[in-house]
Design a protein around this motif. Sequence first.
Motif, PDB file in Angstrom:
ATOM      1  N   GLY A 169      22.534   9.490  76.652  1.00  0.00           N
ATOM      2  CA  GLY A 169      22.712  10.368  75.506  1.00  0.00           C
ATOM      3  C   GLY A 169      23.722  11.474  75.781  1.00  0.00           C
ATOM      4  O   GLY A 169      24.342  11.531  76.838  1.00  0.00           O
ATOM      5  N   GLU A 170      23.880  12.344  74.801  1.00  0.00           N
ATOM      6  CA  GLU A 170      24.889  13.399  74.877  1.00  0.00           C
ATOM      7  C   GLU A 170      24.268  14.777  75.046  1.00  0.00           C
ATOM      8  O   GLU A 170      23.241  15.092  74.446  1.00  0.00           O
ATOM      9  CB  GLU A 170      25.748  13.390  73.612  1.00  0.00           C
ATOM     10  CG  GLU A 170      26.627  12.176  73.473  1.00  0.00           C
ATOM     11  CD  GLU A 170      27.502  12.259  72.242  1.00  0.00           C
ATOM     12  OE1 GLU A 170      26.991  12.680  71.183  1.00  0.00           O
ATOM     13  OE2 GLU A 170      28.691  11.935  72.332  1.00  0.00           O
ATOM     14  N   ASN A 171      24.930  15.578  75.863  1.00  0.00           N
ATOM     15  CA  ASN A 171      24.576  16.980  76.017  1.00  0.00           C
ATOM     16  C   ASN A 171      25.439  17.792  75.058  1.00  0.00           C
ATOM     17  O   ASN A 171      26.494  17.334  74.606  1.00  0.00           O
ATOM     18  CB  ASN A 171      24.829  17.433  77.452  1.00  0.00           C
ATOM     19  CG  ASN A 171      24.218  16.484  78.467  1.00  0.00           C
ATOM     20  OD1 ASN A 171      23.004  16.399  78.595  1.00  0.00           O
ATOM     21  ND2 ASN A 171      25.066  15.748  79.183  1.00  0.00           N
ATOM     22  N   ILE A 172      25.019  19.020  74.766  1.00  0.00           N
ATOM     23  CA  ILE A 172      25.786  19.877  73.854  1.00  0.00           C
ATOM     24  C   ILE A 172      26.134  21.178  74.572  1.00  0.00           C
ATOM     25  O   ILE A 172      25.243  21.936  74.970  1.00  0.00           O
ATOM     26  CB  ILE A 172      24.997  20.179  72.571  1.00  0.00           C
ATOM     27  CG1 ILE A 172      24.609  18.884  71.858  1.00  0.00           C
ATOM     28  CG2 ILE A 172      25.818  21.073  71.646  1.00  0.00           C
ATOM     29  CD1 ILE A 172      23.748  19.094  70.618  1.00  0.00           C
ATOM     30  N   LEU A 173      27.426  21.428  74.738  1.00  0.00           N
ATOM     31  CA  LEU A 173      27.915  22.659  75.357  1.00  0.00           C
ATOM     32  C   LEU A 173      28.446  23.567  74.254  1.00  0.00           C
ATOM     33  O   LEU A 173      29.330  23.174  73.494  1.00  0.00           O
ATOM     34  CB  LEU A 173      29.029  22.339  76.363  1.00  0.00           C
ATOM     35  CG  LEU A 173      29.696  23.515  77.072  1.00  0.00           C
ATOM     36  CD1 LEU A 173      28.691  24.315  77.887  1.00  0.00           C
ATOM     37  CD2 LEU A 173      30.835  23.022  77.961  1.00  0.00           C
ATOM     38  N   THR A 174      27.896  24.790  74.167  1.00  0.00           N
ATOM     39  CA  THR A 174      28.286  25.722  73.110  1.00  0.00           C
ATOM     40  C   THR A 174      28.858  27.001  73.702  1.00  0.00           C
ATOM     41  O   THR A 174      28.198  27.675  74.501  1.00  0.00           O
ATOM     42  CB  THR A 174      27.072  26.078  72.228  1.00  0.00           C
ATOM     43  OG1 THR A 174      26.512  24.877  71.688  1.00  0.00           O
ATOM     44  CG2 THR A 174      27.490  26.992  71.079  1.00  0.00           C
ATOM     45  N   VAL A 175      30.091  27.328  73.300  1.00  0.00           N
ATOM     46  CA  VAL A 175      30.747  28.562  73.739  1.00  0.00           C
ATOM     47  C   VAL A 175      30.736  29.528  72.557  1.00  0.00           C
ATOM     48  O   VAL A 175      31.251  29.204  71.488  1.00  0.00           O
ATOM     49  CB  VAL A 175      32.192  28.294  74.198  1.00  0.00           C
ATOM     50  CG1 VAL A 175      32.849  29.587  74.660  1.00  0.00           C
ATOM     51  CG2 VAL A 175      32.204  27.256  75.317  1.00  0.00           C
ATOM     52  N   PRO A 176      30.144  30.719  72.705  1.00  0.00           N
ATOM     53  CA  PRO A 176      29.975  31.627  71.574  1.00  0.00           C
ATOM     54  C   PRO A 176      31.223  32.444  71.267  1.00  0.00           C
ATOM     55  O   PRO A 176      32.252  32.336  71.941  1.00  0.00           O
ATOM     56  CB  PRO A 176      28.837  32.537  72.047  1.00  0.00           C
ATOM     57  CG  PRO A 176      29.082  32.643  73.526  1.00  0.00           C
ATOM     58  CD  PRO A 176      29.567  31.276  73.950  1.00  0.00           C
ATOM     59  N   ILE A 177      31.099  33.281  70.279  1.00  0.00           N
ATOM     60  CA  ILE A 177      32.151  34.219  69.909  1.00  0.00           C
ATOM     61  C   ILE A 177      32.498  35.110  71.098  1.00  0.00           C
ATOM     62  O   ILE A 177      31.622  35.590  71.805  1.00  0.00           O
ATOM     63  CB  ILE A 177      31.693  35.090  68.718  1.00  0.00           C
ATOM     64  CG1 ILE A 177      31.584  34.228  67.454  1.00  0.00           C
ATOM     65  CG2 ILE A 177      32.617  36.274  68.491  1.00  0.00           C
ATOM     66  CD1 ILE A 177      30.876  34.934  66.320  1.00  0.00           C
ATOM     67  N   GLY A 178      33.800  35.290  71.333  1.00  0.00           N
ATOM     68  CA  GLY A 178      34.256  36.236  72.344  1.00  0.00           C
ATOM     69  C   GLY A 178      34.348  35.703  73.756  1.00  0.00           C
ATOM     70  O   GLY A 178      34.824  36.410  74.647  1.00  0.00           O
ATOM     71  N   LEU A 179      33.901  34.465  74.009  1.00  0.00           N
ATOM     72  CA  LEU A 179      33.957  33.911  75.353  1.00  0.00           C
ATOM     73  C   LEU A 179      34.772  32.624  75.373  1.00  0.00           C
ATOM     74  O   LEU A 179      35.097  32.066  74.333  1.00  0.00           O
ATOM     75  CB  LEU A 179      32.535  33.628  75.880  1.00  0.00           C
ATOM     76  CG  LEU A 179      31.594  34.824  76.022  1.00  0.00           C
ATOM     77  CD1 LEU A 179      30.249  34.369  76.568  1.00  0.00           C
ATOM     78  CD2 LEU A 179      32.195  35.893  76.925  1.00  0.00           C
ATOM     79  N   ASP A 180      35.102  32.154  76.571  1.00  0.00           N
ATOM     80  CA  ASP A 180      35.714  30.845  76.744  1.00  0.00           C
ATOM     81  C   ASP A 180      35.098  30.220  77.989  1.00  0.00           C
ATOM     82  O   ASP A 180      34.457  30.895  78.791  1.00  0.00           O
ATOM     83  CB  ASP A 180      37.239  30.948  76.863  1.00  0.00           C
ATOM     84  CG  ASP A 180      37.672  31.877  77.975  1.00  0.00           C
ATOM     85  OD1 ASP A 180      37.485  31.513  79.157  1.00  0.00           O
ATOM     86  OD2 ASP A 180      38.195  32.974  77.694  1.00  0.00           O
ATOM     87  N   TYR A 181      35.318  28.920  78.181  1.00  0.00           N
ATOM     88  CA  TYR A 181      34.649  28.240  79.278  1.00  0.00           C
ATOM     89  C   TYR A 181      35.424  26.967  79.620  1.00  0.00           C
ATOM     90  O   TYR A 181      36.143  26.419  78.782  1.00  0.00           O
ATOM     91  CB  TYR A 181      33.212  27.878  78.874  1.00  0.00           C
ATOM     92  CG  TYR A 181      32.289  27.560  80.026  1.00  0.00           C
ATOM     93  CD1 TYR A 181      31.801  28.561  80.854  1.00  0.00           C
ATOM     94  CD2 TYR A 181      31.901  26.249  80.285  1.00  0.00           C
ATOM     95  CE1 TYR A 181      30.957  28.274  81.905  1.00  0.00           C
ATOM     96  CE2 TYR A 181      31.045  25.949  81.333  1.00  0.00           C
ATOM     97  CZ  TYR A 181      30.575  26.967  82.151  1.00  0.00           C
ATOM     98  OH  TYR A 181      29.746  26.677  83.205  1.00  0.00           O
ATOM     99  N   ARG A 182      35.276  26.529  80.869  1.00  0.00           N
ATOM    100  CA  ARG A 182      35.958  25.314  81.322  1.00  0.00           C
ATOM    101  C   ARG A 182      34.944  24.373  81.942  1.00  0.00           C
ATOM    102  O   ARG A 182      34.020  24.804  82.628  1.00  0.00           O
ATOM    103  CB  ARG A 182      37.050  25.665  82.341  1.00  0.00           C
ATOM    104  CG  ARG A 182      37.835  24.450  82.865  1.00  0.00           C
ATOM    105  CD  ARG A 182      39.046  24.896  83.663  1.00  0.00           C
ATOM    106  NE  ARG A 182      38.690  25.720  84.810  1.00  0.00           N
ATOM    107  CZ  ARG A 182      38.371  25.227  86.012  1.00  0.00           C
ATOM    108  NH1 ARG A 182      38.345  23.920  86.207  1.00  0.00           N
ATOM    109  NH2 ARG A 182      38.064  26.036  86.998  1.00  0.00           N
ATOM    110  N   ILE A 183      35.121  23.075  81.716  1.00  0.00           N
ATOM    111  CA  ILE A 183      34.217  22.082  82.278  1.00  0.00           C
ATOM    112  C   ILE A 183      35.023  20.896  82.801  1.00  0.00           C
ATOM    113  O   ILE A 183      36.027  20.498  82.200  1.00  0.00           O
ATOM    114  CB  ILE A 183      33.185  21.596  81.229  1.00  0.00           C
ATOM    115  CG1 ILE A 183      32.241  20.561  81.843  1.00  0.00           C
ATOM    116  CG2 ILE A 183      33.871  21.049  79.991  1.00  0.00           C
ATOM    117  CD1 ILE A 183      31.074  20.178  80.938  1.00  0.00           C
ATOM    118  N   GLN A 184      34.597  20.365  83.935  1.00  0.00           N
ATOM    119  CA  GLN A 184      35.179  19.136  84.473  1.00  0.00           C
ATOM    120  C   GLN A 184      34.178  18.015  84.271  1.00  0.00           C
ATOM    121  O   GLN A 184      33.037  18.076  84.749  1.00  0.00           O
ATOM    122  CB  GLN A 184      35.517  19.283  85.955  1.00  0.00           C
ATOM    123  CG  GLN A 184      36.148  18.008  86.543  1.00  0.00           C
ATOM    124  CD  GLN A 184      36.659  18.217  87.951  1.00  0.00           C
ATOM    125  OE1 GLN A 184      37.414  19.143  88.208  1.00  0.00           O
ATOM    126  NE2 GLN A 184      36.251  17.351  88.860  1.00  0.00           N
TER     127      GLN A 184
END
Length: 405
Positions: free
Chosen positions: A182-197
Amino acid sequence: MGNKMCLMNDMRPDPDYIHILMVEKLGGTIGESEGKYLDKLIEQDTHVREIWEKLRSRYNPEDLDNQFERYKTGEGWSHIIAGVSQRKPQIRRWTWVAAAMIAGILVGGYYLFTKNGIKPSAPLAAIDSNGNQKTVQLQIVGGKTIDLSANKGQVAIGATILNNTGKALSYSTEDANREAAGENILTVPIGLDYRIQLSDGTEVWLNSATTMRFPFRFAGSTRAITLSGEAFLKVAKDVKRPFIVHLAGNSGTFGGGDQEGTSVQVLGTEFNVNTYDSGSFRVALVDGSVKMKAPRQEVTIKPGQQATYSEQQKSIAINKFDEEEVLSWRDGVLFFRNTTIREICQVFPRWYGVEITTDNKKLDDAMFTGVLNRNEPLKEFLNLLKATHTISGYYFDNVGELHLQ
């Protein structure tokens, strides 16, 4: 002056110093000896010459001819000088640097010089309407949610080990057979950023107010994720398994209507996707090859091109794009060139969590050229809008909504 001579005699000129000389040359405040030094560099150094020519090309001939005189007058200009003089002892030099900040030259030119953009400090905390801090969240298959802004280091999730720095996530799987499907859900909120490998080595940079669905391990003949918001992807090459990005609308919901049939297919490449604007999806290609598929059309774009799908027109348009404008968000910076206040206002809610109203509707079509740095208080940018007479003023009402006048 001693420091200047030392820099001038250095075989490898300091980029910051050379950039300031360029700004002074544009503003007509450069000294005679420094001007000769810069002219020589422009003549002999191909890289410096390219930067100089590109910097000049960003502004209209009238401003270049009169050395941006329109930015040096008025109360707004006096206000900027007063602020700069408190921080910089070299008033003559930094007087024009302040003007350059207003015109969007200083930060923009530095971005051209480094090609990597501004290296921001820690991002501002994202605050919701109730005053609670919002964080990067990872919802695991099965419902468990992990706060990635708080849980740094290694986190064990079944057969998967997460490695989280607070700004970036990678993971490894000890036993693929025990890993939940199945799928996971990654959520980046207002005002932030994020990186994933991802598990195949693909890197994804996620902008504010962005959500991504992805599996811990890709199975089958394709590698597929779903994105809503904005992200930059550097896809690991795998000729046997195409990488597919399904695009979702800015509401954050996945699937439904035409959205379900809009996707990007690649093998190995670098590109930016943007679904912020209601009813449109944009894909800007930096390197490699990308195929954009919509319900009634399919196109392949080349590096330097951006494909935009309009749900209203049911068609894909292809245009060239400026990497500086499209990709600078990864460094917490946005460049505006003759951008309307209406367009600028669309950024504030997802970068600052602030809703905006223009009290004077004529402001919607007012144009602004400058720079927005997310790592500085919003007030700094609003003061620039006021200093350049783009707006006459602003205020926050009793519910925290921003009004532009």
